[in-house]
Design a protein around this motif. Structure first.
Motif, PDB file in Angstrom:
ATOM      1  N   UNK A  26     -25.454 -17.307 -25.193  1.00 20.44           N
ATOM      2  CA  UNK A  26     -24.726 -18.258 -24.348  1.00 20.44           C
ATOM      3  C   UNK A  26     -25.129 -18.060 -22.893  1.00 20.44           C
ATOM      4  N   UNK A  27     -25.274 -19.140 -22.174  1.00 21.01           N
ATOM      5  CA  UNK A  27     -25.658 -19.047 -20.768  1.00 21.01           C
ATOM      6  C   UNK A  27     -24.516 -18.446 -19.955  1.00 21.01           C
ATOM      7  N   UNK A  28     -24.852 -17.531 -19.082  1.00 25.46           N
ATOM      8  CA  UNK A  28     -23.878 -16.819 -18.261  1.00 25.46           C
ATOM      9  C   UNK A  28     -24.002 -17.255 -16.802  1.00 25.46           C
ATOM     10  N   UNK A  29     -22.992 -16.934 -15.987  1.00 26.01           N
ATOM     11  CA  UNK A  29     -23.089 -17.274 -14.560  1.00 26.01           C
ATOM     12  C   UNK A  29     -24.307 -16.620 -13.926  1.00 26.01           C
ATOM     13  N   UNK A  30     -24.985 -17.354 -13.044  1.00 24.62           N
ATOM     14  CA  UNK A  30     -26.150 -16.795 -12.385  1.00 24.62           C
ATOM     15  C   UNK A  30     -25.752 -16.143 -11.065  1.00 24.62           C
ATOM     16  N   UNK A  31     -26.628 -15.268 -10.585  1.00 31.51           N
ATOM     17  CA  UNK A  31     -26.390 -14.556  -9.331  1.00 31.51           C
ATOM     18  C   UNK A  31     -26.657 -15.490  -8.158  1.00 31.51           C
ATOM     19  N   UNK A  32     -25.815 -15.480  -7.128  1.00 30.60           N
ATOM     20  CA  UNK A  32     -26.087 -16.312  -5.948  1.00 30.60           C
ATOM     21  C   UNK A  32     -27.419 -15.953  -5.300  1.00 30.60           C
ATOM     22  N   UNK A  33     -27.974 -16.892  -4.578  1.00 31.64           N
ATOM     23  CA  UNK A  33     -29.220 -16.637  -3.866  1.00 31.64           C
ATOM     24  C   UNK A  33     -29.008 -15.556  -2.811  1.00 31.64           C
ATOM     25  N   UNK A  34     -30.058 -14.784  -2.498  1.00 28.34           N
ATOM     26  CA  UNK A  34     -29.923 -13.744  -1.475  1.00 28.34           C
ATOM     27  C   UNK A  34     -29.648 -14.351  -0.107  1.00 28.34           C
ATOM     28  N   UNK A  35     -29.155 -13.543   0.827  1.00 29.52           N
ATOM     29  CA  UNK A  35     -28.863 -14.062   2.170  1.00 29.52           C
ATOM     30  C   UNK A  35     -30.113 -14.574   2.864  1.00 29.52           C
ATOM     31  N   UNK A  36     -29.939 -15.570   3.703  1.00 29.20           N
ATOM     32  CA  UNK A  36     -31.047 -16.116   4.485  1.00 29.20           C
ATOM     33  C   UNK A  36     -31.257 -15.239   5.718  1.00 29.20           C
ATOM     34  N   UNK A  37     -32.463 -14.730   5.884  1.00 31.54           N
ATOM     35  CA  UNK A  37     -32.763 -13.810   6.979  1.00 31.54           C
ATOM     36  C   UNK A  37     -33.789 -14.427   7.926  1.00 31.54           C
ATOM     37  N   UNK A  38     -33.754 -13.969   9.168  1.00 39.20           N
ATOM     38  CA  UNK A  38     -34.694 -14.458  10.162  1.00 39.20           C
ATOM     39  C   UNK A  38     -35.963 -13.646  10.240  1.00 39.20           C
ATOM     40  N   UNK A  39     -36.046 -12.535   9.505  1.00 35.16           N
ATOM     41  CA  UNK A  39     -37.227 -11.674   9.554  1.00 35.16           C
ATOM     42  C   UNK A  39     -38.438 -12.385   8.980  1.00 35.16           C
ATOM     43  N   UNK A  40     -39.615 -11.988   9.455  1.00 30.99           N
ATOM     44  CA  UNK A  40     -40.855 -12.588   8.971  1.00 30.99           C
ATOM     45  C   UNK A  40     -41.104 -12.261   7.506  1.00 30.99           C
ATOM     46  N   UNK A  41     -40.637 -11.107   7.052  1.00 34.56           N
ATOM     47  CA  UNK A  41     -40.916 -10.653   5.700  1.00 34.56           C
ATOM     48  C   UNK A  41     -39.840  -9.667   5.283  1.00 34.56           C
ATOM     49  N   UNK A  42     -39.466  -9.704   4.005  1.00 29.94           N
ATOM     50  CA  UNK A  42     -38.527  -8.692   3.515  1.00 29.94           C
ATOM     51  C   UNK A  42     -38.662  -8.530   2.011  1.00 29.94           C
ATOM     52  N   UNK A  43     -38.194  -7.364   1.539  1.00 26.77           N
ATOM     53  CA  UNK A  43     -38.148  -7.048   0.107  1.00 26.77           C
ATOM     54  C   UNK A  43     -36.899  -6.229  -0.159  1.00 26.77           C
ATOM     55  N   UNK A  44     -36.244  -6.535  -1.263  1.00 28.01           N
ATOM     56  CA  UNK A  44     -35.131  -5.736  -1.769  1.00 28.01           C
ATOM     57  C   UNK A  44     -35.528  -5.259  -3.159  1.00 28.01           C
ATOM     58  N   UNK A  45     -35.709  -3.953  -3.320  1.00 34.98           N
ATOM     59  CA  UNK A  45     -36.174  -3.377  -4.579  1.00 34.98           C
ATOM     60  C   UNK A  45     -35.095  -2.492  -5.186  1.00 34.98           C
ATOM     61  N   UNK A  46     -34.896  -2.620  -6.495  1.00 34.48           N
ATOM     62  CA  UNK A  46     -34.052  -1.691  -7.239  1.00 34.48           C
ATOM     63  C   UNK A  46     -34.906  -0.474  -7.595  1.00 34.48           C
ATOM     64  N   UNK A  47     -34.506   0.698  -7.130  1.00 31.14           N
ATOM     65  CA  UNK A  47     -35.371   1.873  -7.251  1.00 31.14           C
ATOM     66  C   UNK A  47     -35.569   2.303  -8.703  1.00 31.14           C
ATOM     67  N   UNK A  48     -34.488   2.452  -9.473  1.00 36.83           N
ATOM     68  CA  UNK A  48     -34.622   3.001 -10.821  1.00 36.83           C
ATOM     69  C   UNK A  48     -35.461   2.114 -11.728  1.00 36.83           C
ATOM     70  N   UNK A  49     -35.279   0.812 -11.635  1.00 37.30           N
ATOM     71  CA  UNK A  49     -35.989  -0.108 -12.522  1.00 37.30           C
ATOM     72  C   UNK A  49     -37.287  -0.630 -11.931  1.00 37.30           C
ATOM     73  N   UNK A  50     -37.434  -0.544 -10.607  1.00 33.80           N
ATOM     74  CA  UNK A  50     -38.605  -1.094  -9.947  1.00 33.80           C
ATOM     75  C   UNK A  50     -38.575  -2.597  -9.791  1.00 33.80           C
ATOM     76  N   UNK A  51     -37.464  -3.239 -10.150  1.00 36.86           N
ATOM     77  CA  UNK A  51     -37.376  -4.693 -10.069  1.00 36.86           C
ATOM     78  C   UNK A  51     -37.191  -5.163  -8.628  1.00 36.86           C
ATOM     79  N   UNK A  52     -37.759  -6.309  -8.312  1.00 35.74           N
ATOM     80  CA  UNK A  52     -37.553  -6.953  -7.025  1.00 35.74           C
ATOM     81  C   UNK A  52     -36.360  -7.889  -7.148  1.00 35.74           C
ATOM     82  N   UNK A  53     -35.321  -7.645  -6.356  1.00 34.30           N
ATOM     83  CA  UNK A  53     -34.097  -8.441  -6.417  1.00 34.30           C
ATOM     84  C   UNK A  53     -34.121  -9.599  -5.429  1.00 34.30           C
ATOM     85  N   UNK A  54     -34.879  -9.453  -4.360  1.00 36.39           N
ATOM     86  CA  UNK A  54     -35.005 -10.519  -3.364  1.00 36.39           C
ATOM     87  C   UNK A  54     -36.270 -10.260  -2.558  1.00 36.39           C
TER      88      UNK A  54
END
Length: 386
Positions: A26-54
């Protein structure tokens, strides 16, 4: 835990084509989009899994400023762990280190200073003089040390990074990307956890009678933050990379090219808050626990454990662990001989049909050829469509 594992089959033992068996969820609620930032570049990484979250322009190449000192620290930590260097070692301050401009720990030429103090000067005060002195002691010259920096960048697969000096001062052909900084940061946490805690969490440092504060202001603002490094470049803007831990989940946030020191702090903190508000890390299979046992044909054993290398970590939407779907791509007919560590396929972990993570799967043991009777019997069964 409701795993709902669906193991895929190879269409025809010799065809080499993969097919995934469908899994109803069954389809579940999705995660909201990450915050809008003014920086030229950014990354949000989950350390244990290595996944990129934003991420935004994660591979954009920008001048690093003092963020390049993260690589200097990584190399020094490696020398300490290898036993080639001790924090108690005393070093004589060179004239080149003493003459450095920019942020300093205020070394005096000819003084004796410990590697421990130099590391605090490098990390807490972002001292250019500390970076030069460490580089000279380890490599003889800063130029040779920069060669080491770029060699380590290649080993760590930092494909959008190149270093021209040890301080991060503006130089032609010097750049990093947010994704590469996150990878380097994760490698430091993984290889040198004790040294990281010892040096990167310090809020202040006194040397030569001068007391200075860590430029990573998130250390004061957010108790979940355990360390970080800042940098700035006149053309590129303000940088900050930081790691935070909460409720068993660790994340790495990298912001490059913010408009001000205040903005880089605010934007990095926004990424950290987003991660902990909407995501959680979990171990789906502990290290050493088989994901599945597979039938082995024509072998001296009739089964083999199918395993990941280490624990299977995944970062998933908070509260939605039971909504995860697992699919494994594995051959229909596994025929001996099979060698321990041989790659057999992969496990795919999905949420709302969105791929969260791919995990390679390997044989957990060696299965040699069976005797003549076993091989003939299994050949007959395979011919009959077993």
């Amino acid at each position: 835990m409701n795993r709902c594992v669906a193991f895929a089959c190879l269409i025809g033992a010799l065809t080499g084509f993969w097919a995934l068996a469908p899994v109803a969820a069954a389809r579940q609620p999705d995660v909201p989009s990450p915050p809008s930032l003014g920086a030229a570049s950014y990354v949000l990484m989950a350390y244990q899994s290595g996944q990129t979250l934003a991420a935004q322009h994660a591979d954009r190449e920008l001048p690093p400023g003092s963020v390049s000192k993260l690589m200097v620290g990584y190399i020094v930590f490696g020398e300490i762990r290898a036993g080639r260097l001790s924090p108690e070692t005393e070093v004589t301050v060179s004239e080149k280190a003493w003459r450095m401009h920019g942020p300093q720990m205020f070394l005096e030429v000819g003084d004796e200073v410990s590697i421990d103090a130099l590391l605090h000067g490098l990390i807490t005060t972002s001292g250019n003089d500390a970076a030069v002195q460490l580089a000279q002691y380890i490599a003889g010259t800063t130029r040779t040390f920069v060669t080491y920096m770029n060699q380590y960048a290649q080993r760590l697969n930092l494909t959008h990074s190149h270093f021209a000096n040890v301080t991060g001062q503006p130089a032609k052909g010097e750049y990093v990307s947010a994704a590469d900084v996150a990878r380097l940061y994760a490698a430091m946490l993984r290889r040198f956890p004790q040294l990281y805690r010892r040096y990167y969490s310090q809020k202040s440092f006194t040397y030569n009678g001068i007391h200075q504060y860590n430029r990573n202001s998130l250390l004061w603002a957010d108790p979940r933050v355990g360390g970080g490094i800042v940098g700035a470049d006149k053309a590129a803007g303000y940088h900050l990379a930081a790691s935070a831990r909460h409720d068993g989940t660790r994340v790495i946030a990298v912001v490059l090219g913010a408009r001000s020191a205040r903005a880089r702090k605010h934007e990095c903190d926004a990424l950290i808050n987003y991660a902990f508000r909407f995501y959680r890390n979990g171990v789906l299979w502990p290290a050493g626990q088989p994901v599945k046992r597979m039938r082995v044909w024509k072998g001296d054993a009739d089964q083999v454990a199918v395993m990941a290398k280490g624990p299977v970590n995944v970062t998933y939407p908070r509260g939605q662990r039971d909504a995860l779907v697992y699919r494994a791509r594995l051959p229909v007919h596994l025929i001996a001989p099979i060698h321990k560590g041989e790659r057999l396929g992969e496990l795919r972990i999905l949420y709302n049909e969105r791929l969260l993570k791919d995990v390679p799967l390997y044989a957990g043991a060696t299965v040699g050829p069976g005797n003549v009777v076993t091989r003939v019997y299994d050949d007959l069964r395979l011919m009959l469509g077993a």
